[in-house]
Scaffold this motif. Sequence first.
Motif, PDB file in Angstrom:
ATOM      1  N   SER A 194       1.644  -0.174   8.673  1.00  0.00           N
ATOM      2  CA  SER A 194       2.489  -0.517   9.820  1.00  0.00           C
ATOM      3  C   SER A 194       3.100   0.746  10.430  1.00  0.00           C
ATOM      4  CB  SER A 194       3.612  -1.474   9.401  1.00  0.00           C
ATOM      5  OG  SER A 194       3.071  -2.654   8.850  1.00  0.00           O
TER       6      SER A 194
ATOM      7  N   LYS B 280       9.350  -2.121   6.277  1.00  0.00           N
ATOM      8  CA  LYS B 280       9.256  -3.341   7.075  1.00  0.00           C
ATOM      9  C   LYS B 280       7.984  -4.086   6.692  1.00  0.00           C
ATOM     10  CE  LYS B 280      11.895  -2.414  11.219  1.00  0.00           C
ATOM     11  NZ  LYS B 280      11.656  -0.978  11.469  1.00  0.00           N
ATOM     12  N   LYS B 281       8.114  -5.345   6.417  1.00  0.00           N
ATOM     13  CA  LYS B 281       6.947  -6.123   6.011  1.00  0.00           C
ATOM     14  C   LYS B 281       5.944  -6.245   7.149  1.00  0.00           C
ATOM     15  CE  LYS B 281       7.124  -7.331   1.693  1.00  0.00           C
ATOM     16  NZ  LYS B 281       5.992  -7.115   0.796  1.00  0.00           N
TER      17      LYS B 281
ATOM     18  N   ASP C 113      -2.196  -5.132  12.814  1.00  0.00           N
ATOM     19  CA  ASP C 113      -1.408  -4.997  11.596  1.00  0.00           C
ATOM     20  C   ASP C 113      -1.444  -6.315  10.833  1.00  0.00           C
ATOM     21  OD1 ASP C 113       0.225  -3.715   9.788  1.00  0.00           O
ATOM     22  OD2 ASP C 113       2.073  -4.266  10.805  1.00  0.00           O
ATOM     23  N   THR C 114      -1.470  -6.235   9.508  1.00  0.00           N
ATOM     24  CA  THR C 114      -1.297  -7.461   8.722  1.00  0.00           C
ATOM     25  C   THR C 114       0.195  -7.749   8.601  1.00  0.00           C
ATOM     26  OG1 THR C 114      -1.510  -6.061   6.792  1.00  0.00           O
ATOM     27  CG2 THR C 114      -3.371  -7.478   7.301  1.00  0.00           C
TER      28      THR C 114
HETATM   29 MG    MG Z   1       2.903  -3.415   6.885  1.00  0.00          MG
END
Ligand code: MG
Length: 168
Positions: A19, A35-36, A60-61
């Motif tokens: 990310s 950050k997820k 992004d996943t």
């Molecule tokens: Mg990520």
Amino acid sequence: EMEVAVKVVIVGNGAVGKSSMIQRYCRGTFTREYKKTIGVDFLERMLEVYDDPVRLMLWDTAGQEEFDAITKAYYRGAQACVLTFSTVDRASFQAVRHWKKKVEDECGTIPMVLVQNKIDLIDRAAIDAEEAEALARELKVRLYRSSVKEDLNVSQVFTYLAERYLAE
Ligand code: MG
Ligand code: GDP
């Protein structure tokens, strides 16, 4: 003249910097916060390759790398791929083959590049330089060593992939 748009997926274990890499390249920012997700499916950036405009869409996943159903939808239609591992995370290095296979199962043969991120943490490296180079040879992909934090070799990765895509 048609504009070329390329869907690029960034894959690898959690916390390797996927990310962050997308944010760095598309927004020019870096944050230490874990950050997820960046909150959207993808960010995009225009670049010029051989004088032609190319739109890169970097997917992004949602930090749910372990869920097959989610990653399958995410890979669909991908035209290029960044295989990422972290300098300080041996498991992420060992998982690279697995990520490559997952993408190829869904997308077939597409241009790929191997990225060893967090090279700023080389003093704490969990992977030898020769091991990384051997893996790149085995997988027949170019290896870049990057630091998203220091903005080292990030744009080079995407320029290379775009060139590879256009050369196909
Ligand atoms: Mg990520
Ligand atoms: P993702 O799970 O693969 O998307 O990883 P993130 O982008 O969320 O990054 C995980 C953590 O690593 C965050 O705290 C980032 O700030 C940090 N990080 C990302 N890239 C680098 C880098 O090149 N160097 C260092 N030292 N930290 C990084």
